[in-house]
Motif scaffolding. Structure first.
Motif, short mmCIF file in Angstrom:
data_model
loop_
_atom_site.label_atom_id
_atom_site.label_comp_id
_atom_site.label_asym_id
_atom_site.label_seq_id
_atom_site.Cartn_x
_atom_site.Cartn_y
_atom_site.Cartn_z
N ARG A 1 0.16 -0.91 -0.09
CA ARG A 1 0.18 0.08 0.00
C ARG A 1 1.20 0.97 0.03
O ARG A 1 2.09 1.07 0.38
N CYS A 2 0.34 2.38 -0.72
CA CYS A 2 1.11 3.51 -0.32
C CYS A 2 1.20 4.36 0.77
O CYS A 2 0.41 3.46 2.29
N LYS A 3 2.20 5.01 1.13
CA LYS A 3 2.47 5.24 2.19
C LYS A 3 1.84 6.57 2.95
O LYS A 3 2.18 6.88 3.75
N ASN A 4 1.74 7.85 1.80
CA ASN A 4 0.93 8.44 2.06
C ASN A 4 -0.55 8.11 1.89
O ASN A 4 -1.16 9.35 2.83
N CYS A 5 -0.92 7.57 1.59
CA CYS A 5 -2.44 7.76 0.88
C CYS A 5 -3.30 6.22 1.33
O CYS A 5 -4.49 6.20 1.22
N ASP A 6 -2.75 5.43 2.05
CA ASP A 6 -3.44 3.46 2.51
C ASP A 6 -4.38 3.40 1.83
O ASP A 6 -5.48 3.21 2.12
N ARG B 1 2.59 1.75 -8.45
CA ARG B 1 2.28 3.36 -7.97
C ARG B 1 1.11 3.44 -7.74
O ARG B 1 -0.12 2.95 -7.44
N CYS B 2 1.05 4.61 -6.73
CA CYS B 2 -0.12 5.10 -6.07
C CYS B 2 -0.75 6.24 -7.07
O CYS B 2 0.16 6.69 -7.26
N HIS B 3 -2.00 5.42 -7.19
CA HIS B 3 -3.31 6.48 -8.06
C HIS B 3 -3.36 7.92 -7.33
O HIS B 3 -4.57 8.27 -8.40
N TYR B 4 -3.14 7.51 -6.69
CA TYR B 4 -3.60 8.42 -6.17
C TYR B 4 -2.35 10.34 -5.99
O TYR B 4 -2.92 11.25 -6.22
N CYS B 5 -0.89 9.66 -5.52
CA CYS B 5 -0.20 10.52 -5.36
C CYS B 5 0.97 10.22 -6.15
O CYS B 5 1.62 10.94 -6.17
N ASP B 6 0.93 9.63 -6.37
CA ASP B 6 1.91 9.02 -7.93
C ASP B 6 3.21 8.56 -6.70
O ASP B 6 4.30 8.52 -7.61
N PHE B 7 3.41 8.19 -5.64
CA PHE B 7 4.69 7.69 -5.02
C PHE B 7 5.06 6.25 -6.24
O PHE B 7 3.74 5.05 -6.82
N GLN B 8 6.07 5.50 -6.09
CA GLN B 8 6.69 4.50 -7.36
C GLN B 8 7.53 4.13 -6.45
O GLN B 8 8.19 4.54 -5.37
ZN ZN Z 1 -0.49 7.52 -2.40
#
Ligand code: ZN
Ligand code: ADP
Length: 829
Positions: free
Chosen positions: A540-545, A558-565
């Motif tokens: 899971r994304c560490k910023n957005c859960d 890839r996170c589809h909210y904040c673009d964390f990769q």
């Molecule tokens: Zn994210």
């Protein structure tokens, strides 16, 4: 262009002055009204709410007259209205007002919102015709016209007529002359399909006839007639068409049988197809004390014309529908009308059958599955005031009912109530506006209310009424959870477990007992999450859960909210196990597996693919109902409120699939779906069994399904939402930017992000959070790249300002780039 674009509408909007300028909202992506001159002959007809045809550059468009004015804002010669589509308003003033407010709220051009609210979404079928003018009526009254002109004007005085019809009064040249003299005016006539009931022919065995005796005697030399007679006897009553199947020359045979007095031929009135199958008789039950307690405040509100929103929170089978029926009844008794909404077309049949059992055929149905002509016909029945009850999916919200007494929204949590393109309204929110305007209560019914609605009840905006038990003391089905990780350990190496031993045995038992099974695979969208086979965790994304999505082409997550990769980890970041895998079993694969294991069972599959075949879904649902199907394999389509008495077993194949969608509502949707699907079992006397297979047996969205504990899930989920500022605590705005060129699309989305970020840091405290831009979960669709950005914040002027800024900026994007702004989005794909 001779007509002006107006910046906005003024106050005092809908005051009809007898002024010769009409302000028209057109279905164009500009939020402005256009001014046109009203020709004298149209003066009485061109009222607010009427559709008119007008010229914009060299195009003829249908718009809605919003107001009349004597003070043009445009300096110059105005073009005249070409013709009227409606001679009486298609939209009432109240509806215009509501749509105006709703359009502003979701940042939609008014004209587009109006076009959405009208039947068929496009201009109705029209024919060129004529209407009489005041001058024409005066001439008629003065006896100025002689035959055949007199008959022609008299015909028009009764109602507008087509040019073709009028040709019977003489040459068309006369009409042109009348038009020049101002006696008649050209108009477009609405051509609804004729509302009439269809009939079928029937054939019944005459009373007292013994088929075998007849066959052996009178029909001894007529074997074909004897065979037909047997068939009719076996069928009871049958529509002639099905009796005729396989009988050449059957109408002659039938006539013979009738002549001999063996068969009675008849005709039966059936409702048009749009109302679905004829219903079963519906006896009026007496309410349980719980039901009566829920109904009372609703009926009080109806009687007092009090607009209040009720959440009818009742487990599946607790008698909610019965309360809807009583509320509709109370509204009709108060001389008012009722609107009943369901999330999906396939669910309209069921509620229709019950409404028809109670209220007869005084129903109109509105949904997008009807052909335009059918829809127009239904809509006209409501507008004319001849039908007091409207039933339908989302678009039924715009039903032309002038004196609403109650609005029912069944399965209120369903995201299908949100329109996802164009005019992005949420039917639940609009219903509250309509209720306020009409002074009538709203009933939001669900076994698993949306978090938003449930939270509104906590805040006191909505009154919660609870039905905690099933009718007749029937138990809720027992739910068992199967841990797929354990199951996999027991299975032979390398074999993918689809059906656990427990689930297989349960299917076998249901088959042996003559019961039906539903196997449910919630595979909404796609499943590209990485899942640990050891502990069931997803990356899971560490910023957005939010679950990270695996991109095979680039080999990263890839996170589809904040673009964390990140690169796909070698080991599970939760437990360190090396065994991770992409999730995903399709319904087709599941069907194969089931067919392999149960070769003699009658199996059907329901999913997005099969739904494309017109009528297929209905036929499977019917099969479930009349028990000609043993096992249905399907997606969430089978989960919705259908009521199948024969279903003994519900199997959820992988309960956690939906949890890993990149959407902050993933847990809510999963819990709702599982609870809904569990509610499908054991609706009759036999107890039902629900088996939930999962890699994540302890997840907070899965555990409470065990004992149908909505409140437990709610409390937990509310905590998560609060911590992250997601709805119902914060609001979201989603901007989706699409284009054929990736770099261009990305740079446009960066531009928009910069624009809105400037607003976000405007105040001393950052009240807005801007996430992204990032590729949308569906990163490429139909050859277009998709980027999204999210703005999160508390409701207020700052967020509103951001939305307006974004709407303006996206409207100005140059083609082929496109973007839209979704206020309170329901879909994050
Ligand atoms: Zn994210
Ligand atoms: P829900 O809409 O909550 O799923 P329904 O209204 O469909 O529940 O009720 C479930 C079943 O119980 C239906 O078959 C319905 O006819 C029956 N039922 C509802 N209310 C009563 C009642 N007061 N007495 C007897 N049967 C009832």
């Amino acid at each position: 262009m001779a007509s002006d674009r107006l910046p906005a509408m003024d106050q005092g909007l809908f005051a009809l002055s007898h002024c010769n300028i009409a302000r028209v909202a057109l279905p164009l992506p500009v939020d402005e009204l256009f001014e046109y001159a009203v020709p004298a002959e149209l003066d009485g007809h061109a009222q607010p709410g009427c559709r008119a045809q007008v010229r914009v550059r060299d195009r003829l468009l249908t718009g809605v007259i919003v107001e009349r004015t004597g003070h043009p804002q445009f300096q110059g010669r105005l073009l005249p209205i070409e013709s009227m589509v409606d001679l009486e308003p298609a939209l009432s003033k109240a509806m215009l007002e509501m749509l105006r407010e709703a359009a502003i709220e979701v940042l939609c051009p008014f004209g587009i919102a109006l076009a959405t609210a009208l039947p068929a979404g496009s201009a109705p079928r029209t024919a060129a015709g004529y209407a009489i003018t005041r001058n024409g009526q005066a001439a008629l009254a003065l006896g100025a016209a002689t035959e055949p002109d007199r008959s022609l004007l008299e015909a028009l005085d009764r109602q507008p007529r087509t040019r073709t019809y009028l040709s019977k009064f003489g040459s068309a040249k006369r009409l042109d002359a009348f038009e020049r003299d101002g006696l008649v005016v050209r108009t477009s006539l609405l051509r609804p399909a004729v509302a009439r009931f269809a009939t079928i022919r029937t054939a019944n065995l005459a009373s007292g006839v013994d088929v075998e005796v007849a066959a052996a005697t009178i029909l001894a030399r007529a074997p074909q007639q004897a065979a037909l007679l047997r068939r009719i006897a076996a069928a009871g009553e049958m529509p002639t068409r099905s009796a005729l199947d396989g009988f050449p020359d059957a109408s002659r045979l039938l006539r013979r049988l009738a002549d001999r007095g063996l068969v009675e031929l008849g005709e039966k009135r059936v409702a048009r197809d749009v109302l679905g199958e004829p219903l079963e008789a519906d006896s009026k039950v007496s309410l349980t004390p719980d039901q009566a307690a829920c109904l009372k405040p609703i009926v009080d509100a109806i009687r007092e014309s009090h607009s209040e929103t009720f959440l009818l929170h009742g487990v599946t089978g607790s008698g909610k529908t019965e309360i809807y029926l009583r509320a509709v009844d109370a509204a009709l008794r108060a001389g008012r009308q009722a609107l009943v909404m369901v999330p999906e077309i396939s669910l309209t049949h069921q509620i229709l059958a019950r409404l028809r059992g109670r209220f007869g055929d005084e129903l109109a149905i509105l949904h997008s599955g009807l052909r335009p002509g059918e829809r127009l016909e239904q809509w006209e029945r409501l507008r004319s005031g001849s039908t007091p009850i409207a039933v339908g999916a989302r678009s039924a919200l715009f039903a032309p009912l002038e004196n609403l007494g109650v609005i029912v929204i069944d399965e209120e949590h369903d995201s299908a109530y949100k329109n996802d393109e164009g005019f992005r309204y949420h039917a639940r929110d609009l219903a509250r506006r309509r209720g306020k305007q009409a002074g009538c209560p709203i009933i939001l019914g669900s076994a698993t209310p949306s978090l938003d609605t449930r939270f509104a009840a906590d805040r006191g905006d909505v009154k919660r009424l609870v039905l905690a038990k099933r009718i007749g003391g029937r138990p809720l089905p027992a739910v068992e959870i199967i841990d797929l990780a354990q199951e996999r350990d027991r299975a032979p190496r390398g074999r993918k477990v689809i059906l656990s031993t427990t689930l297989s045995r349960a299917i076998e038992k249901a088959l042996a007992d003559g019961g039906q099974s539903i196997l449910f695979l919630n595979r909404r969208g796609f499943s590209t999450a990485i899942l640990c086979f050891e502990c069931g965790a997803t990356e899971r994304c560490k910023n957005c859960d939010i679950a990270l999505v695996y991109h095979a082409s680039e080999q990263h997550l890839r996170c589809h909210y904040c673009d964390f990769q990140i690169a796909p980890p070698d080991r599970c970041s939760n437990c360190g196990a090396p065994d991770t895998a992409l999730m995903g079993v399709g319904t087709q694969r599941l069907e194969e597996e089931v067919r392999g294991q149960f070769p003699n069972a009658r199996i059907a599959r329901l999913d997005g693919d099969t739904a494309k075949k017109r009528g297929f879904t209905e036929s499977v649902l019917r099969g479930l109902h009349d028990r000609s199907i043993d096992i249905v394999v399907g997606t969430q389509m089978v989960a919705k409120g259908h009521d199948f008495p024969g279903v003994r077993l519900v199997g959820v194949v992988v309960a956690d699939v939906g949890l890993h969608l990149p959407d902050f509502r993933a847990a809510e949707r999963t819990f709702q779906l599982l609870t809904q699907v569990a509610g499908r079992a054991g609706r009759d006397a036999a107890p039902g069994r629900v088996i939930v297979q999962t890699f994540d047996p302890n997840h907070y969205a899965i555990q409470p399904v065990l004992d149908h504990d909505y409140e437990r899930f709610y409390a937990e989920e509310l905590g998560h939402r609060k911590a992250l500022g997601y709805p119902p605590f914060g609001r979201l705005i989603r901007v989706l930017i699409t284009g054929p060129d990736e770099a261009e699309t990305r740079s446009a989305s960066l531009e928009l992000t910069r624009l809105v970020s400037a607003i976000a840091v405007d105040g001393s405290e950052p009240e807005l959070e801007v996430l992204g831009p990032a590729p949308a979960p569906l990163a490429r669709l139909r050859g277009r790249y998709r980027y999204q950005l999210l703005v999160k914040g508390s409701p207020g002027p700052l967020l509103r300002g951001a939305a307006e800024t974004l709407a303006k900026a996206t409207a100005e994007l140059a083609s082929p780039l496109q973007a839209n702004v979704d206020v309170n989005p329901m879909s994050m794909l």
